[in-house]
Write an enzyme that holds these catalytic residues in place. Structure first.
Site, PDB file in Angstrom:
ATOM      1  CG  ASP A   1      -9.128   7.136   5.678  1.00 22.69           C
ATOM      2  OD1 ASP A   1      -9.036   8.031   6.541  1.00 22.69           O
ATOM      3  OD2 ASP A   1      -8.404   6.117   5.678  1.00 22.69           O
TER       4      ASP A   1
ATOM      5  CE1 TYR B   1      -3.374   2.761   5.021  1.00 24.22           C
ATOM      6  CE2 TYR B   1      -5.147   3.969   3.977  1.00 24.22           C
ATOM      7  CZ  TYR B   1      -4.609   3.378   5.105  1.00 24.22           C
ATOM      8  OH  TYR B   1      -5.318   3.395   6.281  1.00 24.22           O
TER       9      TYR B   1
ATOM     10  CE  LYS C   1      -5.857   7.119   7.983  1.00 25.38           C
ATOM     11  NZ  LYS C   1      -5.995   6.342   6.744  1.00 25.38           N
TER      12      LYS C   1
ATOM     13  CG  HIS D   1      -1.292   5.775   9.896  1.00 27.79           C
ATOM     14  ND1 HIS D   1      -1.083   5.600   8.554  1.00 27.79           N
ATOM     15  CD2 HIS D   1      -2.266   4.879  10.232  1.00 27.79           C
ATOM     16  CE1 HIS D   1      -1.885   4.646   8.098  1.00 27.79           C
ATOM     17  NE2 HIS D   1      -2.607   4.197   9.100  1.00 27.79           N
TER      18      HIS D   1
HETATM   19  P1  NDP Z   1     -13.108  -3.025   5.941  1.00 29.05           P
HETATM   20  O1  NDP Z   1     -13.638  -3.448   7.252  1.00 29.05           O
HETATM   21  O2  NDP Z   1     -13.623  -1.807   5.296  1.00 29.05           O
HETATM   22  O3  NDP Z   1     -13.264  -4.282   4.961  1.00 29.05           O
HETATM   23  C1  NDP Z   1     -12.742  -4.293   3.676  1.00 29.05           C
HETATM   24  C2  NDP Z   1     -12.888  -5.721   3.133  1.00 29.05           C
HETATM   25  O4  NDP Z   1     -14.261  -6.074   3.075  1.00 29.05           O
HETATM   26  C3  NDP Z   1     -12.344  -5.873   1.729  1.00 29.05           C
HETATM   27  O5  NDP Z   1     -11.798  -7.158   1.626  1.00 29.05           O
HETATM   28  C4  NDP Z   1     -13.584  -5.728   0.854  1.00 29.05           C
HETATM   29  O6  NDP Z   1     -13.438  -6.452  -0.352  1.00 29.05           O
HETATM   30  C5  NDP Z   1     -14.637  -6.352   1.735  1.00 29.05           C
HETATM   31  N1  NDP Z   1     -15.967  -5.755   1.525  1.00 29.05           N
HETATM   32  C6  NDP Z   1     -16.264  -4.460   1.254  1.00 29.05           C
HETATM   33  N2  NDP Z   1     -17.583  -4.269   1.155  1.00 29.05           N
HETATM   34  C7  NDP Z   1     -18.155  -5.474   1.370  1.00 29.05           C
HETATM   35  C8  NDP Z   1     -19.490  -5.921   1.380  1.00 29.05           C
HETATM   36  N3  NDP Z   1     -20.493  -5.076   1.147  1.00 29.05           N
HETATM   37  N4  NDP Z   1     -19.721  -7.233   1.621  1.00 29.05           N
HETATM   38  C9  NDP Z   1     -18.707  -8.085   1.855  1.00 29.05           C
HETATM   39  N5  NDP Z   1     -17.415  -7.731   1.849  1.00 29.05           N
HETATM   40  C10 NDP Z   1     -17.137  -6.426   1.613  1.00 29.05           C
HETATM   41  O7  NDP Z   1     -11.507  -2.991   6.129  1.00 29.05           O
HETATM   42  P2  NDP Z   1     -10.331  -1.955   6.041  1.00 29.05           P
HETATM   43  O8  NDP Z   1      -9.298  -2.501   6.946  1.00 29.05           O
HETATM   44  O9  NDP Z   1      -9.953  -1.676   4.659  1.00 29.05           O
HETATM   45  O10 NDP Z   1     -10.883  -0.611   6.729  1.00 29.05           O
HETATM   46  C11 NDP Z   1     -11.526   0.434   6.020  1.00 29.05           C
HETATM   47  C12 NDP Z   1     -10.606   1.637   5.863  1.00 29.05           C
HETATM   48  O11 NDP Z   1     -10.182   2.128   7.126  1.00 29.05           O
HETATM   49  C13 NDP Z   1      -9.274   1.326   5.155  1.00 29.05           C
HETATM   50  O12 NDP Z   1      -9.412   1.125   3.768  1.00 29.05           O
HETATM   51  C14 NDP Z   1      -8.468   2.537   5.533  1.00 29.05           C
HETATM   52  O13 NDP Z   1      -8.841   3.641   4.751  1.00 29.05           O
HETATM   53  C15 NDP Z   1      -8.876   2.699   7.002  1.00 29.05           C
HETATM   54  N6  NDP Z   1      -7.952   1.990   7.916  1.00 29.05           N
HETATM   55  C16 NDP Z   1      -7.200   2.776   8.778  1.00 29.05           C
HETATM   56  C17 NDP Z   1      -6.322   2.195   9.656  1.00 29.05           C
HETATM   57  C18 NDP Z   1      -5.567   3.060  10.566  1.00 29.05           C
HETATM   58  O14 NDP Z   1      -4.617   2.578  11.220  1.00 29.05           O
HETATM   59  N7  NDP Z   1      -5.877   4.331  10.686  1.00 29.05           N
HETATM   60  C19 NDP Z   1      -6.126   0.729   9.717  1.00 29.05           C
HETATM   61  C20 NDP Z   1      -6.980  -0.005   8.801  1.00 29.05           C
HETATM   62  C21 NDP Z   1      -7.857   0.621   7.961  1.00 29.05           C
HETATM   63  P3  NDP Z   1     -13.223  -5.803  -1.829  1.00 29.05           P
HETATM   64  O15 NDP Z   1     -12.376  -4.582  -1.683  1.00 29.05           O
HETATM   65  O16 NDP Z   1     -12.530  -6.897  -2.554  1.00 29.05           O
HETATM   66  O17 NDP Z   1     -14.585  -5.499  -2.357  1.00 29.05           O
END
Ligand code: NDP
Length: 275
Positions: free
Chosen positions: A49, A54, A79, A112
């Site tokens: 995704d 991004y 998106k 989006h």
């Molecule tokens: P998430 O809820 O997926 O959390 C990501 C964070 O959690 C990062 O800091 C990551 O760190 C950390 N993390 C990942 N795995 C673990 C784990 N197993 N234990 C502890 N910490 C962990 O947040 P996102 O906001 O990124 O949401 C996921 C996806 O959703 C986005 O990447 C995007 O693709 C989508 N999205 C869409 C939006 C929209 O408006 N349509 C808005 C926001 C997100 P690290 O990377 O350092 O490992």
């Protein structure tokens, strides 16, 4: 119930979409995003995704190309960003994203955010892209019930997906019910609450099931029939997040997790955003 990382939900147009995938928001263009996508594909992820905003579509595309995974095994979502909304501008934005991703077609293209006064024209462009065969499914993101009702009153194709913020502190009951009634697949963004996983109940359940809090939450998504796309750029977490297909949460534990709901958002409110 999803039993493997490649298991799919069937969207209302018959297209299969994996229940589980990798999110890449904040993964930096270049090496960081390329490595994350490569590790994910090696682990067995088949859904990625991204979004134009991004700024990492090119890296995603390169990693996909280098992986050698067959195109028809992959499910790629991007998106259209708010500034590009409108009919012609969306068609152009799609073409730019498609080129950056180096793909002939996309699997899912999303509006989006519900930009007022614009999203219906944007949706007309998505319908055109869908009918012309450039994208296998189209959907929206951050649409509340009233946005969906408004859109559906004036359009031909019902969105196949609505990607919204969804996690134990924001369980979106009303929206989920509406989407279920209209066969719109709900997809969770920020499923891991952007890393804010230090809830006592999650820690307790993690111990009980021999899993991590992240795995408990992602499994809860799957058992709720919500598509989930946790983001990580860390190899061991990319693997950890995918290791959720060998256990099942009991009905009581599912309910307890849902009981954490506080209607709390970590991201912007779709009824009140200014970007
Ligand atoms: P998430 O809820 O997926 O959390 C990501 C964070 O959690 C990062 O800091 C990551 O760190 C950390 N993390 C990942 N795995 C673990 C784990 N197993 N234990 C502890 N910490 C962990 O947040 P996102 O906001 O990124 O949401 C996921 C996806 O959703 C986005 O990447 C995007 O693709 C989508 N999205 C869409 C939006 C929209 O408006 N349509 C808005 C926001 C997100 P690290 O990377 O350092 O490992």
């Amino acid at each position: 119930m999803a039993k493997a990382i490649t298991d799919c939900t069937v969207l209302h147009n018959g297209v299969e979409m994996p229940w589980f995938g990798l999110g890449v928001w904040k993964a930096q263009e270049g090496d960081e995003v390329k490595r994350a996508v490569r590790w994910a594909l090696e682990t067995g992820y088949r859904s990625i995704d991204t979004a134009a905003v991004y700024g990492n579509e090119a890296g995603v595309g390169e990693a996909i190309q280098e992986s050698g995974v067959a195109r028809d095994q992959l499910f790629v979502t991007t998106k259209v960003w708010n500034s590009e909304q409108g009919y012609e501008t969306t068609l152009k934005a799609f073409e730019e994203s498609r080129k950056k991703l180096k793909l002939d077609y996309l699997d899912l293209y999303l509006v989006h955010w519900p930009v007022k006064g614009k999203y219906k024209e944007t949706w007309r462009a998505l319908e055109k892209l869908y009918k012309d065969g450039h994208v296998r499914a189209i959907g929206v993101s951050n649409f509340q019930v009233h946005h969906l009702e408004d859109l559906m009153a004036d359009s031909e194709v019902v969105p196949m997906v609505n990607q919204v913020e969804f996690h134990p502190l924001l369980t979106q009951q009303e929206l989920r019910t509406f989407c279920r009634q209209h066969s719109i697949q709900l997809e969770a963004w920020s499923p891991l609450m952007q890393g804010n996983l230090d809830q006592p109940l999650l820690t307790q359940l993690a111990e009980k099931y021999g899993k991590t809090p992240a795995q408990i939450v992602l499994r809860w998504d799957l058992q709720n029939q919500v598509v989930t796309i946790p983001k990580s750029v860390t190899e061991h977490r990319i693997r950890e997040n995918a290791n959720i297909f060998d256990f099942e949460l009991s009905a009581e534990d599912m309910e307890q997790i849902s009981g954490l709901n506080q209607d709390k958002r970590f991201g912007p409110d779709p009824d009140n955003f200014n970007f």
